[in-house]
Write a protein that holds these residues in place. Sequence first.
Motif, PDB file in Angstrom:
ATOM      1  N   SER B 476       0.972  -0.990  -0.220  1.00 47.55           N
ATOM      2  CA  SER B 476      -0.374   0.099   0.393  1.00 47.55           C
ATOM      3  C   SER B 476       0.880   1.247   0.169  1.00 47.55           C
ATOM      4  CB  SER B 476      -0.653  -0.289   1.623  1.00 47.55           C
ATOM      5  OG  SER B 476      -0.780  -0.425   1.991  1.00 47.55           O
ATOM      6  N   GLU B 477       2.044   0.669   0.708  1.00 50.24           N
ATOM      7  CA  GLU B 477       2.978   2.593   0.299  1.00 50.24           C
ATOM      8  C   GLU B 477       3.850   2.271  -1.144  1.00 50.24           C
ATOM      9  OE1 GLU B 477       3.737   0.756   3.585  1.00 50.24           O
ATOM     10  OE2 GLU B 477       1.536   1.777   4.201  1.00 50.24           O
ATOM     11  N   ASN B 483       6.877 -11.279  -1.940  1.00 49.62           N
ATOM     12  CA  ASN B 483       6.038 -12.538  -0.472  1.00 49.62           C
ATOM     13  C   ASN B 483       6.893 -13.988  -0.656  1.00 49.62           C
ATOM     14  OD1 ASN B 483       5.067 -10.462   0.713  1.00 49.62           O
ATOM     15  ND2 ASN B 483       3.339 -10.376  -0.353  1.00 49.62           N
ATOM     16  N   LEU B 494      10.154 -19.481   3.797  1.00 47.84           N
ATOM     17  CA  LEU B 494       8.272 -18.902   3.793  1.00 47.84           C
ATOM     18  C   LEU B 494       8.115 -18.268   3.852  1.00 47.84           C
ATOM     19  CD1 LEU B 494       6.295 -22.306   3.697  1.00 47.84           C
ATOM     20  CD2 LEU B 494       8.009 -21.189   1.569  1.00 47.84           C
ATOM     21  N   ASN B 496       8.424 -13.223   3.966  1.00 44.00           N
ATOM     22  CA  ASN B 496       8.137 -12.188   2.892  1.00 44.00           C
ATOM     23  C   ASN B 496       9.123 -10.925   2.978  1.00 44.00           C
ATOM     24  OD1 ASN B 496       5.292 -13.072   3.065  1.00 44.00           O
ATOM     25  ND2 ASN B 496       4.296 -12.200   4.399  1.00 44.00           N
ATOM     26  N   LYS B 558      14.787   0.647  15.285  1.00 43.66           N
ATOM     27  CA  LYS B 558      15.706   0.382  16.838  1.00 43.66           C
ATOM     28  C   LYS B 558      16.564   0.489  16.705  1.00 43.66           C
ATOM     29  CE  LYS B 558      11.887  -0.058  20.051  1.00 43.66           C
ATOM     30  NZ  LYS B 558      10.752  -1.102  20.655  1.00 43.66           N
ATOM     31  N   ASP B 566      10.771  -9.862   6.550  1.00 40.12           N
ATOM     32  CA  ASP B 566       9.654  -8.742   7.701  1.00 40.12           C
ATOM     33  C   ASP B 566       9.893  -9.337   8.960  1.00 40.12           C
ATOM     34  OD1 ASP B 566       9.267  -7.188   5.291  1.00 40.12           O
ATOM     35  OD2 ASP B 566       7.302  -8.234   4.897  1.00 40.12           O
ATOM     36  N   SER B 567       9.457 -10.652   8.878  1.00 38.94           N
ATOM     37  CA  SER B 567       9.453 -10.591  10.537  1.00 38.94           C
ATOM     38  C   SER B 567      10.069 -11.505  11.379  1.00 38.94           C
ATOM     39  CB  SER B 567       8.311 -11.962  10.247  1.00 38.94           C
ATOM     40  OG  SER B 567       9.036 -12.721  10.173  1.00 38.94           O
ATOM     41  N   SER B 570      10.931 -10.176  14.887  1.00 44.12           N
ATOM     42  CA  SER B 570      10.266 -10.200  15.889  1.00 44.12           C
ATOM     43  C   SER B 570      10.301 -11.361  16.298  1.00 44.12           C
ATOM     44  CB  SER B 570       8.467  -9.888  14.738  1.00 44.12           C
ATOM     45  OG  SER B 570       8.585 -10.976  14.659  1.00 44.12           O
ATOM     46  N   LYS B 571      11.344 -12.413  16.226  1.00 42.73           N
ATOM     47  CA  LYS B 571      11.119 -13.529  16.889  1.00 42.73           C
ATOM     48  C   LYS B 571      11.935 -13.881  18.328  1.00 42.73           C
ATOM     49  CE  LYS B 571      10.252 -15.734  12.221  1.00 42.73           C
ATOM     50  NZ  LYS B 571      10.728 -16.761  11.000  1.00 42.73           N
ATOM     51  N   PRO B 572      12.425 -14.928  18.721  1.00 45.76           N
ATOM     52  CA  PRO B 572      12.469 -14.580  19.745  1.00 45.76           C
ATOM     53  C   PRO B 572      14.219 -15.939  19.097  1.00 45.76           C
ATOM     54  CG  PRO B 572      11.378 -16.451  19.866  1.00 45.76           C
ATOM     55  CD  PRO B 572      10.541 -15.873  19.076  1.00 45.76           C
ATOM     56  N   TYR B 596      12.225 -22.407  12.796  1.00 44.30           N
ATOM     57  CA  TYR B 596      12.074 -21.994  12.068  1.00 44.30           C
ATOM     58  C   TYR B 596      11.405 -20.450  12.898  1.00 44.30           C
ATOM     59  CZ  TYR B 596      11.638 -24.048   8.090  1.00 44.30           C
ATOM     60  OH  TYR B 596      12.214 -25.228   6.793  1.00 44.30           O
ATOM     61  N   ARG B 597      11.089 -20.997  13.904  1.00 48.23           N
ATOM     62  CA  ARG B 597      10.681 -20.317  15.116  1.00 48.23           C
ATOM     63  C   ARG B 597      11.341 -19.647  15.815  1.00 48.23           C
ATOM     64  NH1 ARG B 597       7.695 -24.119  18.272  1.00 48.23           N
ATOM     65  NH2 ARG B 597       6.574 -24.917  16.663  1.00 48.23           N
TER      66      ARG B 597
END
Lengths: 761, 761
Positions: B476-477, B483, B494, B496, B558, B566-567, B570-572, B596-597
Motif C-alpha cells: 500500500s506504500e 512474498n 516461507l 516475506n 530501533k 519482514d518478521s 520479531s522472533k525469539p 523457523y520459530r
Amino acid sequence: MKKFDNIKNRFPVNPWDISEKKYNPSDYFTNETLFACANGFIGVRGSFEEGNYLGHSGTYINAFYESNKIEYGEKYVGYPSEGQSMVNVANSIKIEISIDDEILDINKGELIDYNRKLDFRNGILKRKIIWKTQSGKKAEISFNRLVSFENKHLIAQKIEITPLNFDGEITYKSFLDGTIKNYIDEDDPRIDNKFKKSVFKTRELYNDEFMFLNQITKKSGKEYSVGLKESIISKSKYKVKKYKDTDKLYNEYRIKAKKEKTITIEKFSVYYTEMNYLKKQKIEVELEKAFEKGWDYYEKFQKEYLEKFWNDSYIKIDGDDALTQGIRFNMFHLLQSTGKDGYTNIGAKGLTGEGYEGHYFWDTETYVLSFFLYTQPETAKKLLEFRYNTLDAARDRAKEMSHTKGALYPWRTINGYECSSYYPAGTAQYHINADIAFALKQYYQVTDDFDFIKSMGIEILVETARLWEDAGSYNSEGQFCINCVTGPDEYTALINNNYYTNLMAAENLSFASEMVEKIKTESPEIYQELKNKLKLSEEEHFGWEKHAEKMFYPYDEKLKINAQDDSFLSKPIWELDKTPKEKFPLLLNYHPLVLYRYQVIKQADLILAEALLPHKFSDEQVKRDYDYYEKLTTHDSSLSTCIYSIVANRIGYEKEAYEYFINTSRTDLDNYQGNTKDGIHSASMAGTWLGVVMGFGGMKIYNNELHFDPKIPEKWNEYTFKIKFKNRIIKVKVDKTKADYSLEKGEPLTIYNKGNKIELS
Amino acid sequence: MKKFDNIKNRFPVNPWDISEKKYNPSDYFTNETLFACANGFIGVRGSFEEGNYLGHSGTYINAFYESNKIEYGEKYVGYPSEGQSMVNVANSIKIEISIDDEILDINKGELIDYNRKLDFRNGILKRKIIWKTQSGKKAEISFNRLVSFENKHLIAQKIEITPLNFDGEITYKSFLDGTIKNYIDEDDPRIDNKFKKSVFKTRELYNDEFMFLNQITKKSGKEYSVGLKESIISKSKYKVKKYKDTDKLYNEYRIKAKKEKTITIEKFSVYYTEMNYLKKQKIEVELEKAFEKGWDYYEKFQKEYLEKFWNDSYIKIDGDDALTQGIRFNMFHLLQSTGKDGYTNIGAKGLTGEGYEGHYFWDTETYVLSFFLYTQPETAKKLLEFRYNTLDAARDRAKEMSHTKGALYPWRTINGYECSSYYPAGTAQYHINADIAFALKQYYQVTDDFDFIKSMGIEILVETARLWEDAGSYNSEGQFCINCVTGPDEYTALINNNYYTNLMAAENLSFASEMVEKIKTESPEIYQELKNKLKLSEEEHFGWEKHAEKMFYPYDEKLKINAQDDSFLSKPIWELDKTPKEKFPLLLNYHPLVLYRYQVIKQADLILAEALLPHKFSDEQVKRDYDYYEKLTTHDSSLSTCIYSIVANRIGYEKEAYEYFINTSRTDLDNYQGNTKDGIHSASMAGTWLGVVMGFGGMKIYNNELHFDPKIPEKWNEYTFKIKFKNRIIKVKVDKTKADYSLEKGEPLTIYNKGNKIELS
C-alpha cells in the motif's frame, strides 16, 4: 459472497429419510457414502449386497487401522515415520443371486422397479427391486440391513426373494469375503494409497455351522474376527454347499422357488477386535444370541433407540422440508459415526469412507462435540475422554517437537500419535491444543461436571497450557507472541501470531489457570495429588494467566480490522472472481507456495474465532472483519460455510446467513464438495446443527449463562430445537414474531433473550 | 563467533599434494572423496583398486542420472514427481591380486609400508604399499591412476607388482564390474536412498580382445558404454583366462613372478554416453588409440595441462603452507569436478560422491563461477551456457508454479527440471533466478563479452526479470514486495521480503533492463529478433526498472540494522551458546518448525548480500549487521564461513576473518562438516578463492572498474594471486607493508587501491 450452486435436491424431499426411486449409475459411488449404516463401532457403506463395479464396498471398524511407512522425498527430524490408515475389513453383507445361471447385476438384465430408502427413524436401509432376466424371468428382491445400536458388534440383514412369474431354481450365495482392499486414487492427496496389496494375513478360516474368519494386519498386528450365520426362514426346499477359498468363505444354496412364494433369509454377522472375543467359540456364542433374538427384535430396538435420539436432539424447521431433511440426515450420520467408548472418536469422514484415512481431526472438538454436548452430553464426555486417553502420546509428541514441557496433540491421528505428513498444514496447526481445551471448557460450562475436570480434564488443561508457554515468547513490547504456526486457514501457513491461535491459546491458558485455582480451593487433596503427578508448582499457573493477559492480537489500524496474522494483510489479494470455476478447490490446482503468497482463505479463520467467542468482539468489529475476510474466502474446506452463516446471522446479513446455511446443511446430500464418495463431512454435518442453534438461534454462553438472539429466515414459518444445559432440557421455538423458551426438565433457570432476562421454571 | 575445532591437519603440510604415510581405516571413507580423480566428465572416488569394505567405490559420469519417483506422504500440485540421481556406473579400476591364494586386502596380512599421494601438479593418484602374506611373502605394489584431461572419456592406470622375497605365481584379476550400486544411508535426508536395487539393465557384455559393457538405466533409459583393455608390459610369463559373469567381466592372469622383477600392467578404460559412441566397435577404436599413446603420454599431458591451470589461477600464501595446501586442493577439485561443455555443470559434491544426488545448485553461480570467471573465463561461460540450455525447463517450471510469464530455475537439478522434494528449502528459494542473473552480470563485467549476452544471456535475463515481476507485488506504500520465499538461510522459510532476495531481484531486474536497452541501441537487428522471439514490447523493461527502484528493503529502526526479512527480528533468539555441540547441524536434530520459530541462521543470508554487493552498504551499516547476525549463525551450511570471512575483512575484524577463512579453506581436508565421505563441498572450495581475492584482497567491481582494499593476516608474510579482467592478466602481491599490482598481459588499465587510482601498463 461466493456463488454456490443452487440446491440440487438429489433426493425427494422427505423430512425423515433419503430415498431413491430410480437407479442412477453415476450416483452410485457417492450414494454408497450417503446410504451407509453405522453405530459408532462398525460402519458399512451403502453398497449393494450383490456388489457393483461402479463403487467401493467398505466395512470399517472404528479405530481399527493398519500402520504404514510414510515416505518423504526428504525426511527431517520429527516427521512422523508411521502413518495409520483405517482399513476395509471383511465384507459380510455380500451375496449373489442367480436365476437360470444369470447372476443378478443391476447394470445388466432389466430393472423393472427400484426403491431404496434409509430411514432416520428406524435406522434401516431398505432396497426393493424387480429384476427381469434376459430370459424373461422376473423376481422381486428386497434387502434390509441394519448396523445395530443394541449390540455394537452386529450387522443384521434380511433378504427376501419372490419369483413373480416362474417356478424354478434360484441360487443364493452368501459370502464372508476377506479379500477386500482399501480404495486407491493416486491423483488425490486426500486419499491414502499405501495399501495396494491386502494388509491382512488370514489366520483362521472356518466354514461349517457358521462362517468364521480371523485376520491380522501385517504391520501393526491388529486382529479382528468376524462370524457370519444365516438361515432360510421360509419353507422352501434347498441344497447347500459350503466353500472355503483363500481368505474367503461362501455358502451356495440351490433353492426350489415357487412363483409368488417369498424366500426369506435372515443373516447376522458380528465383528470383534477385543482380545477375549477373537476365538471361534466366542463368536459362535454371539451369533447364537443374535439368532435367538432375530431380525424383528433388532429392528424394533433400532427404532426405539432412535426415537430417544430424535427426542433428545429435537430439531424442526417448519416451512423448509429440504433443510429439515438435510439437518436430520446430518445428525443421523453423526450419531452413526461417533465412537462412544472413550477410546474411539469420529473421523473427518465418519465410518462411511476412507477419505483422510479415517483420521480424527480438530473437527471433533470444534464442530461435532458441541452437537453432542447440548443433546447427548454423555457422548461429548466420551470424546473428551479419548483425548485424555491419548495424552501420553501428545506428551511424547511435544518432546519430539523439542518442547521442554507440555503436550502437543496430533493434527491427525487414530491412535493418538501424529500422522500428518505435510507439517505446514498438519503439525503446524498448534491450535488443535486450544481447540481441545476449548471443548473442555464448553463441556464444563454446559454440564457443571467438575468431577470430570478433576479426574481427567485438568491434566489436559495443564499440559496444553504448558505447551503454549513453551511455544510462545514475549516480544520487545512485552506482548506474548506465538510464532510459526498455521491457523485454521490452510491457504496461509507458518505465520506469526495467527489471531485465532493466539485467542484460543489465551482461553486455554486462562481456563487452565482457573481450574487449577478451583481445585486448589475446593479439593485440596486432589490438588496435592495433581501437584505430585504433574510436578505442578504453586506459582506455575500464574504465569499462564499472565501470558493470556499479555497475548498479542494483530490489528490493522488503517483498515480497522483484526488481522488474520502478522503478515496476511501485507500480501496481494487473490482475485477470486477471475479464477475459473474448475480451479477450485485451489489446493488441487495450485502449489502451496502460490496460495501462501496471496490473501486467499480456505476456510473461516479469524471469523471462526468470532463465531466461537462472540463476546470478545463488538458487533461493529465483527462486521468490518466479516466484510473484509468473507470476500477472500473460497470455502474450499467444508468447515467454513457453517461458521460464516453463524457470523452473518449475528451482523444481520440475513441473505448470506441463509445461503451459507443451505450449503452447509446439504454439503453431502448434494455433494457440494464433490468428494462425498470418499465419506461424509462430519464437521460440516455438525455445523448444520450449530448453524440453527448458534446461528439463527443466536445461542451463546456468556458469564456461564445462556443467551439467545434468535432470527428467522424469510422462508421459514417457525423452528424449534431442544438443548440440554446444566441438567435442564430447554425447548426453544422461534416464529416470525417471537421466541418461546420452555423448561422441559430440571430446576428453574435464568436465561437471556436478546439481553433480556427470562426466568424459566 | 562460533568456536571451530582447531586445524586438524589430517595430512602432512605439503603445498602441492595431499599424502598419507599410514593407512588409517577410520579415514578410509572420507579419503575416498579427497583422493578422487576427475576431469569434469568422469569422476572416480579414491577407493583402493582392490576394494575395501570400509568405504564406497564410486565412478560417476557428469549429468548421467537415473530418474526416480519422488514419494510424498501428501503430494500437492506442482510437486516434482520425478527426481534425478547421479548413478554409480561400472567400476573399471577394480583389480584383485593374490599371492599363494591369499587375496590382497589391506585390512589383512601385514602392511609393511604404505604411501599414497594425490599430486595437484600432475593430477595423478599414486599409492605404493609393501604387503606381506601370512606365509611371509612380501611384495611391493604400486598403483597409479589418472582421469585424463586429454581425453575426457579416459581413465588410465599403471600397476606395478614386485616380489621382494620370493619367486612364484601371482594371480592378477582385472574387472569391469557393472554390479555396482549407489550408496544407501536411510538416516540422512541429504543422501538419496532410492536405489536399493541396481538401476541398470545390462544390454551387452563382451570379453575377448577387450572388455565391453553396455548398460541402460531402467527408468530414464540413459545408456552408457565402457570398454577396458589392459596389457602386461613386462616380460613375465603368464596365462590368462577371460570370464563373463552376470553384469560383470573379468580376466584372470596367472603370472610367473620372479624376485625383484617388476610386473607392470597398463590399463585403460573409456566411458561414453554419446549415442554415436555406444557401439563396441567404436569403443575398441578408442581403446586402441589410448594404447598407442600409452600411460607415459597421458601422464605427461596431465602435467602440462595442470601447469597451465596453475599458471592461470596462480595463488600463493607465503607463511602458511597449510592454507596454501588447502586452497590448492580446493582449486584442483573445482577443476576436476566442473563440466565444461555447456550441458553439464558442477554438483554440490562435485564428481566425488553421491551426496545431494549429484545435483547442481546455486552453489555454481554464487560461489564456483567467480573462481573460473577470474581465472578461466571460458569455463565460466560454459556454466552459464548450461543455464541457457535449460531455460525451457525453467519456463515450464514457472508455468507449473502458476506464473503467467517468465522462467523459474530449479533449486536442484541435473537435467534442468526441478527435483527438490522439500519446497520450503527448495523451490521456495526463488533467489536462484537472481543468482544466475548476477553471475551473468559478473561475467559481462569481467569479460566485456557482449556477444554472449546478445546470443544467450539476454533470454535468461528477460525471463528471470519477468518472473520477478509476476512473483512480486506493490504494497500500500507503493513498495515492490516479494512474498513467501525462502532466502539463503534455510533455518527461516516461507517469509516475506527476504532482504537478500529483494536486493538480488532488483539487480536482476535492472541489469535485464540495461541489457535490453543496450541491445536496442547497439544491435537493432538482434533487438528485433528478440522482440519477436520473446514477445518483448518496447515498454516492458521500463516496468522492471521501476520494480527495481521501488524494491522494498526491511529495516529495523530501533536496532538500526537491515532485517533479514519482514518478521525475522520479531522472533525469539535461539540460544546457540546453550545448545549442546552434538545438536549441530541443527537440521539433523530439530524439526523445521522449531528452527523457523527462532532467530537462528544456517548460513550467511543478509551478510551474503553485503558480500556480493558491497558498494550498496556503508561500512557502518555492514558492521552493525554483522555484529547482529554473526551471533545467530550456526554455519551449518558449508556456504557460510567464506562469506563471513570476506565481510569480517571489510569491517576490520581481522581475527574473525582469519578464523572463518581457515575453516573454509580446509572444510573438506579436515572434514569440518563431518560428511566429506559423501563428497566435497564445492561451494566452500570456491569460497576459499573468494576469501583470498575478495576477502583479504578486498577486490570488488564498482562502476565497471576494479577495486582492491588489501589486508594481510598477521601470520602471513605475503600473498600473491592472478586474475583475468577485461582481457588482461593482473598480478596482485600483498605484503605486510604494501600491495603491488602488475599487468602480466593486455592493454593498460586503471584500477584502484583503497580508492586511489593506479594506472597499470
